[in-house]
Design an enzyme around this catalytic site. Structure first.
Site, short mmCIF file in Angstrom:
data_model
loop_
_atom_site.label_atom_id
_atom_site.label_comp_id
_atom_site.label_asym_id
_atom_site.label_seq_id
_atom_site.Cartn_x
_atom_site.Cartn_y
_atom_site.Cartn_z
N LYS A 131 -36.62 -59.11 -6.91
CA LYS A 131 -36.49 -57.65 -6.99
C LYS A 131 -37.85 -57.04 -6.72
O LYS A 131 -38.89 -57.68 -6.95
CB LYS A 131 -36.03 -57.22 -8.39
CG LYS A 131 -35.37 -55.85 -8.43
CD LYS A 131 -33.89 -55.94 -8.09
CE LYS A 131 -33.22 -54.59 -8.14
NZ LYS A 131 -31.77 -54.72 -8.07
P1 NAD Z 1 -28.58 -44.25 -6.87
O1 NAD Z 1 -30.00 -43.90 -6.80
O2 NAD Z 1 -27.71 -44.06 -5.68
O3 NAD Z 1 -27.88 -43.46 -8.10
C1 NAD Z 1 -28.41 -43.50 -9.38
C2 NAD Z 1 -27.61 -42.52 -10.22
O4 NAD Z 1 -28.08 -42.59 -11.56
C3 NAD Z 1 -27.76 -41.07 -9.79
O5 NAD Z 1 -26.52 -40.41 -9.90
C4 NAD Z 1 -28.73 -40.51 -10.83
O6 NAD Z 1 -28.58 -39.12 -11.02
C5 NAD Z 1 -28.30 -41.28 -12.05
N1 NAD Z 1 -29.31 -41.26 -13.11
C6 NAD Z 1 -30.63 -41.51 -13.00
N2 NAD Z 1 -31.23 -41.34 -14.18
C7 NAD Z 1 -30.26 -40.99 -15.06
C8 NAD Z 1 -30.25 -40.66 -16.43
N3 NAD Z 1 -31.36 -40.69 -17.15
N4 NAD Z 1 -29.05 -40.33 -17.01
C9 NAD Z 1 -27.92 -40.32 -16.28
N5 NAD Z 1 -27.88 -40.60 -14.96
C10 NAD Z 1 -29.03 -40.93 -14.37
O7 NAD Z 1 -28.54 -45.77 -7.39
P2 NAD Z 1 -27.37 -46.82 -7.22
O8 NAD Z 1 -27.66 -47.63 -6.01
O9 NAD Z 1 -26.06 -46.16 -7.38
O10 NAD Z 1 -27.66 -47.78 -8.46
C11 NAD Z 1 -27.18 -47.48 -9.78
C12 NAD Z 1 -27.24 -48.74 -10.63
O11 NAD Z 1 -26.49 -49.76 -9.97
C13 NAD Z 1 -28.63 -49.33 -10.83
O12 NAD Z 1 -28.69 -49.94 -12.10
C14 NAD Z 1 -28.72 -50.39 -9.75
O13 NAD Z 1 -29.67 -51.40 -10.05
C15 NAD Z 1 -27.31 -50.91 -9.80
N6 NAD Z 1 -26.89 -51.61 -8.59
C16 NAD Z 1 -26.90 -51.01 -7.37
C17 NAD Z 1 -26.45 -51.71 -6.27
C18 NAD Z 1 -26.37 -51.09 -4.92
O14 NAD Z 1 -25.86 -51.74 -3.99
N7 NAD Z 1 -26.80 -49.85 -4.72
C19 NAD Z 1 -26.04 -53.04 -6.40
C20 NAD Z 1 -26.03 -53.62 -7.66
C21 NAD Z 1 -26.45 -52.89 -8.74
#
Ligand code: NAD
Length: 443
Positions: A131
């Site tokens: 990561k």
């Molecule tokens: P993103 O940046 O597209 O979205 C993140 C979301 O979280 C946004 O809606 C943001 O407003 C919200 N957020 C941030 N801080 C917050 C808070 N304090 N309270 C409430 N909401 C809050 O990110 P993503 O790609 O959707 O990733 C989200 C999670 O999924 C992360 O934990 C990431 O590690 C995990 N993840 C993502 C992927 C991927 O393919 N994108 C894969 C596996 C895991």
């Protein structure tokens, strides 16, 4: 308790720098790395002879901290701290996203890299775990500053990444455009185009169809499968989603399309509620236009903490780690928690949910759709032969359904929760690889 155990270990072996380093990070209370270590402790009793190799999983193989100087638009120079951690490479090249967020630190990146090790192993993908990240609020940077930041970071970590070494992907705060800059910078340094160095790229640059929606789709597929096992019909179920970015929005849309009511959504801008169900497609457009869910018509804004009291059968934490505390676990109403985010549940909250009969589909399987399609993207780049979206979704659904079935069956066999069963499957695979590779140099 874990921290006491680590202190004892460190006292016994003062020369062991790795143990001391890992202790100093682990001592940060409630840190993501602490959560990961506690999860590893829980799986230990199930590993038999392989337990002798467990310390492999308690120390990242390699952690790089880089200084990223950026010339800002006004001519000033700012320095950002960046990281790339390769937690374990026993089963193949490192795989894991790059996060741009103000809270990024070494502890968090170590935990996220370790969860990737477990995740790739649960899915039986031929990768290890890695990561990266930069402590930055990307929303405060212009597009040009973001590009310079990304390119300099890529240059600083370029000697440890590569299609056969470690393949980054998007995470919170990064997207296909950022991946294109990573790919371009790395390619310039290599002197030729290397599409396979990152996944989650734009489709016309060697990206895979279906990648953008893959993680949300995986949350939906795993959620439906476990819902069926516990006799929870999706149609008519109420869903609450924290985070409406890439993962949360795509999962919410699929649940809504299947007849569930997405009644509450929280993001960094606010918490919105509609008992009759939110229009998830319209909400996604609203977020794209306004940067968050706040101000969405046809919904009531509620207090942030009230999110955890909402009456909903399905809860999808899809924002950041460390959201489901013991206190929230005692009160939340869901029957099923689908961990779209990485590490959203503290270990003590896991125990409470287990006692209360709430089923948690853990991150390492629930949000593995992204890394699975990333694997497809990497394979397609290596072979320069690209598949249709239908083919990709079919393969994704099959791999995820098989993995969920394995995790469910193992949990029945070992009488444990789904997280522990997923960890058993993963740790057996990783530690067997460790054992078979041996330790270099030997005695
Ligand atoms: P993103 O940046 O597209 O979205 C993140 C979301 O979280 C946004 O809606 C943001 O407003 C919200 N957020 C941030 N801080 C917050 C808070 N304090 N309270 C409430 N909401 C809050 O990110 P993503 O790609 O959707 O990733 C989200 C999670 O999924 C992360 O934990 C990431 O590690 C995990 N993840 C993502 C992927 C991927 O393919 N994108 C894969 C596996 C895991």
């Amino acid at each position: 308790m874990i921290s006491e155990q680590l202190k004892a270990e460190a006292n016994h072996n003062k020369q062991d720098f790795a143990v001391e380093t890992h202790l100093s990070y682990a001592q940060q209370n409630n840190s993501a790395w602490m959560t990961y270590l506690a999860q590893i402790e829980r799986v230990k009793p199930f590993l038999g002879d392989l337990t002798q190799y467990i310390d492999t999983l308690k120390n990242p193989k390699r952690a790089l901290i880089v200084d990223v100087p950026v010339v800002m638009d006004d001519g000033s120079i700012r320095h950002f701290e960046g990281y790339r951690v390769q937690h374990n490479l026993s089963r193949g090249p490192g795989k894991g996203g790059i996060r741009f967020h103000p809270n990024v630190d070494l502890n968090e990146v170590m935990a996220l890299s370790a969860w990737m090790t477990i995740k790739t192993a649960v899915l039986n993908l031929p990768f290890g775990g890695a990561k990266g990240g930069i402590r930055v609020d990307p929303r405060q940077l212009s597009d040009a500053e973001l590009e310079r930041l990304t390119r300099r970071y890529t240059s600083e970590v370029s000697h440890i990444i590569g299609p056969q070494k470690d393949i980054p992907a998007p995470d919170v705060g990064t997207n296909p455009r950022v991946m294109a800059w990573v790919m371009d910078t790395y390619s310039i340094e290599q002197g030729h185009t290397v599409t396979g160095v990152v996944t989650g790229k734009p489709v016309h640059l060697g990206g895979s169809l279906g990648r953008v929606k893959a993680t949300g789709r995986g949350v939906f597929v795993t959620g439906c499968q476990i819902a069926q096992k516990i006799g929870l019909p999706i149609a008519g179920s109420r869903v609450a989603v924290q985070g409406f970015g890439n993962v949360g929005s795509e999962a919410a849309i699929l649940f809504a399309e299947t007849g569930a009511k997405v009644v509450c959504v929280q993001d960094h801008t606010g918490t919105i509620f509609n008992e009759a169900g939110l229009n998830t497609q319209a909400l996604q457009q609203h977020v794209q236009q306004h940067g968050g869910v706040a101000g969405f018509a046809d919904a009531t804004e509620i207090e942030a903490e009230a999110f955890w009291d909402v009456q909903a059968e399905i809860l999808i934490p899809a924002a950041l780690e460390g959201q489901i505390t013991a206190e929230r676990a005692e009160k939340l109403q869901a029957r099923l928690v689908l961990e779209g985010a990485n590490g959203p549940t503290y270990p003590e909250a896991d125990d409470i949910l287990h006692r209360r009969g709430v089923i948690v589909v853990p991150d390492v399987i629930c949000n593995a759709g992204g890394v699975t399609v990333s694997y497809f993207e990497w394979v397609q780049d290596m072979s320069s032969f690209f598949w249709s979206e239908t083919e990709i979704n079919q393969r994704l659904d099959t791999i995820m359904r098989d993995a969920v079935a394995d995790v469910w069956n193992k949990a029945q066999e070992k009488n444990c929760n789904l997280r522990t069963s997923a960890y058993i499957l993963a740790c057996e695979r990783i530690l067997m690889a460790r054992k078979e590779r041996g330790i270099y140099p030997g005695k």
